[in-house]
Design an enzyme around this catalytic site. Structure first.
Site, short mmCIF file in Angstrom:
data_model
loop_
_atom_site.label_atom_id
_atom_site.label_comp_id
_atom_site.label_asym_id
_atom_site.label_seq_id
_atom_site.Cartn_x
_atom_site.Cartn_y
_atom_site.Cartn_z
N LYS A 111 6.54 13.38 7.39
CA LYS A 111 7.08 12.09 6.69
C LYS A 111 7.95 13.00 5.30
O LYS A 111 9.31 12.05 5.35
CB LYS A 111 5.97 11.23 5.54
CG LYS A 111 5.51 10.83 6.94
CD LYS A 111 4.57 9.41 5.64
CE LYS A 111 3.39 8.24 6.57
NZ LYS A 111 3.18 7.94 5.80
N LYS A 192 1.40 8.40 17.99
CA LYS A 192 -0.40 7.67 17.32
C LYS A 192 0.53 6.16 17.17
O LYS A 192 1.58 6.21 16.82
CB LYS A 192 -0.99 8.04 16.17
CG LYS A 192 -0.33 8.08 15.44
CD LYS A 192 -1.21 8.29 13.71
CE LYS A 192 -0.59 7.63 12.41
NZ LYS A 192 -1.41 7.00 11.82
N LYS A 195 1.64 1.16 12.20
CA LYS A 195 2.41 0.56 11.21
C LYS A 195 4.11 0.63 11.09
O LYS A 195 4.71 -0.84 10.96
CB LYS A 195 2.21 0.91 10.33
CG LYS A 195 0.37 -0.05 9.88
CD LYS A 195 0.49 0.04 8.38
CE LYS A 195 -1.22 0.76 7.64
NZ LYS A 195 -1.74 0.35 7.08
P1 ATP Z 1 0.85 4.06 9.92
O1 ATP Z 1 0.72 5.51 10.57
O2 ATP Z 1 0.09 2.75 11.47
O3 ATP Z 1 1.43 3.90 9.46
P2 ATP Z 1 -1.24 4.71 8.00
O4 ATP Z 1 -2.42 5.85 8.92
O5 ATP Z 1 -0.32 5.51 7.84
O6 ATP Z 1 -1.83 3.66 8.92
P3 ATP Z 1 -3.80 3.24 7.22
O7 ATP Z 1 -3.20 1.61 7.17
O8 ATP Z 1 -3.99 3.04 5.65
O9 ATP Z 1 -2.39 4.07 7.06
O10 ATP Z 1 -4.67 3.59 8.06
C1 ATP Z 1 -5.91 2.84 8.28
C2 ATP Z 1 -7.13 3.98 8.74
O11 ATP Z 1 -6.37 3.43 9.82
C3 ATP Z 1 -7.25 5.74 8.36
O12 ATP Z 1 -8.61 5.39 8.71
C4 ATP Z 1 -6.07 6.19 9.84
O13 ATP Z 1 -7.06 6.97 10.44
C5 ATP Z 1 -6.31 5.17 11.14
N1 ATP Z 1 -5.42 5.43 12.03
C6 ATP Z 1 -4.27 4.91 11.91
N2 ATP Z 1 -3.19 4.85 13.08
C7 ATP Z 1 -4.59 5.09 13.80
C8 ATP Z 1 -4.81 5.49 15.03
N3 ATP Z 1 -2.75 5.05 15.52
N4 ATP Z 1 -5.17 5.29 16.29
C9 ATP Z 1 -6.91 5.11 15.43
N5 ATP Z 1 -6.72 5.02 14.29
C10 ATP Z 1 -5.67 4.57 13.16
#
Ligand code: ATP
Ligand code: LTN
Length: 326
Positions: A111, A192, A195
């Site tokens: 990030k 991965k 969002k």
């Molecule tokens: P992103 O990276 O999508 O912006 P994030 O990881 O920053 O999302 P959260 O929304 O807080 O943030 O994540 C919620 C949950 O979803 C966490 O447990 C995270 O590990 C899981 N998660 C996020 N992306 C994935 C993915 N691509 N596959 C599986 N689990 C995921």
């Protein structure tokens, strides 16, 4: 009963990765665990947020928790900033963490990469996550694979405090799905599903319209050999679609490989569109019912009260053990 804690950031666009990696476990665990599910709004402000949108996103995630099947009679559902202990314990743990271990976090590296100046919150964010978890004497943390390093840091901090002061914290374990722990982007199966990715067809959001789901899946990156087979290294795109198909349909990957032997990607994708659309339709329907209800606010207020009761007890123990206060 073992205690479970997890959180999701209210940053919009909850997608299939979030659902299959983390949220689906929330529902399974509530049957025989004491579960606490949080909307971690204080994490969201590590990057600037539009205040009006943030408030909407908080309620969106809360409604999604309920829409996927989290039952407020079985689990505590609340918003992080409603319980003061998170920020307080976050500060105390910051004083126990080393900058070196925080700079080593891969998510921080990703990030902050290429930026001249980065918010301090982005660096210390895993410490706040540790505070979220340790505040509730958590045994189990269901999360996606990308959070493994943060769970390790949480364990290290808990053990460090327990060694330095009196036994203060329960040392938690992460819980990761066998399939679904890392759902990849549809347009680029080497990164991965996220969002924040610019291309909306890289992800399927839980509230996507059927036409958008169809478009995203039909456009998904595969390969040119036309064989439906799970092979993460050589066929990451097809493998990712197989994982999604398998978890949502309950069929094993092997059964799917057999079912689609001799068929093309077109047929496979068309069927996957149906599987995904059918899985998400009831979630969307329930979401619409509760998103603007009074009940939702009442559930969050009640959740915050119950969470605060537990947090207050931990904070008293922490202050005592650290020698804080009078
Ligand atoms: P992103 O990276 O999508 O912006 P994030 O990881 O920053 O999302 P959260 O929304 O807080 O943030 O994540 C919620 C949950 O979803 C966490 O447990 C995270 O590990 C899981 N998660 C996020 N992306 C994935 C993915 N691509 N596959 C599986 N689990 C995921
Ligand atoms: N860091 C996590 C979100 C998160 C979390 C938590 C998950 C914040 N606090 C406590 C589990 C337990 C993320 O970005 N996905």
């Amino acid at each position: 009963m073992k205690r479970v804690f997890s959180g999701v950031q209210p940053t919009g666009n909850i997608h299939l990765g979030n659902y299959l990696g983390a949220l689906k476990q929330f529902v399974e665990l509530q049957e025989d665990h004491e579960c606490i599910y949080c909307i971690v709004d204080e994490h969201a402000i590590t990057v600037p947020q539009n205040p009006k949108e943030l408030k909407e996103h908080i309620l969106d995630v809360a409604a999604l928790y309920l829409a996927i099947g989290v039952d407020p009679k079985k689990a505590i559902v609340f918003v992080q900033s409603q319980v003061a202990g998170h920020a307080e314990l976050g500060w105390i743990l910051n004083c126990c963490a080393n900058t070196g271990e925080l700079f080593r976090m891969t998510q921080f590296k990703a990030k902050s990469n290429g930026k001249e100046s980065v918010g301090a919150g982005l660096l210390t964010y895993p410490v706040l996550m540790a505070a979220d978890i340790l505040l509730y004497d958590t045994d189990i943390v269901p999360v996606g694979n990308d959070q493994k390093q943060h769970i390790e840091l949480t364990r290290d901090l808990a053990i460090r405090v327990n060694n330095r002061y009196k036994d203060t914290f329960v040392v938690p374990d992460g819980r990761f799905m066998k399939a679904g722990a890392r759902i990849m982007a549809l347009d680029d199966p080497t990164s991965k599903m996220s969002k924040s990715a610019e291309n909306i067809h890289s992800r399927i959001s839980l509230l996507d319209e059927p036409s958008k789901i169809k478009k995203s899946i039909m456009k998904a990156t595969t390969d040119s050999d036309g064989i439906i087979k799970y092979d993460l290294e050589n066929k990451p795109g097809v493998s990712n679609l197989l994982s999604i198909y398998s978890v949502l349909s309950g069929k094993t990957i092997e059964d799917l490989e057999k079912e689609y032997e001799g068929k093309g990607y077109g047929d496979f994708k068309k069927d996957l569109v149906v599987v995904v659309t059918e899985a998400l339709a009831p979630i969307k329907e329930r979401f619409e019912e509760i998103r603007h209800s009074k009940e939702l606010i009442e559930i969050l207020e009640d959740g915050a009260r119950r969470a605060d009761e537990i947090a207050k007890k931990t904070m008293k123990r922490v202050r005592d053990n650290f020698g804080l206060g009078i």
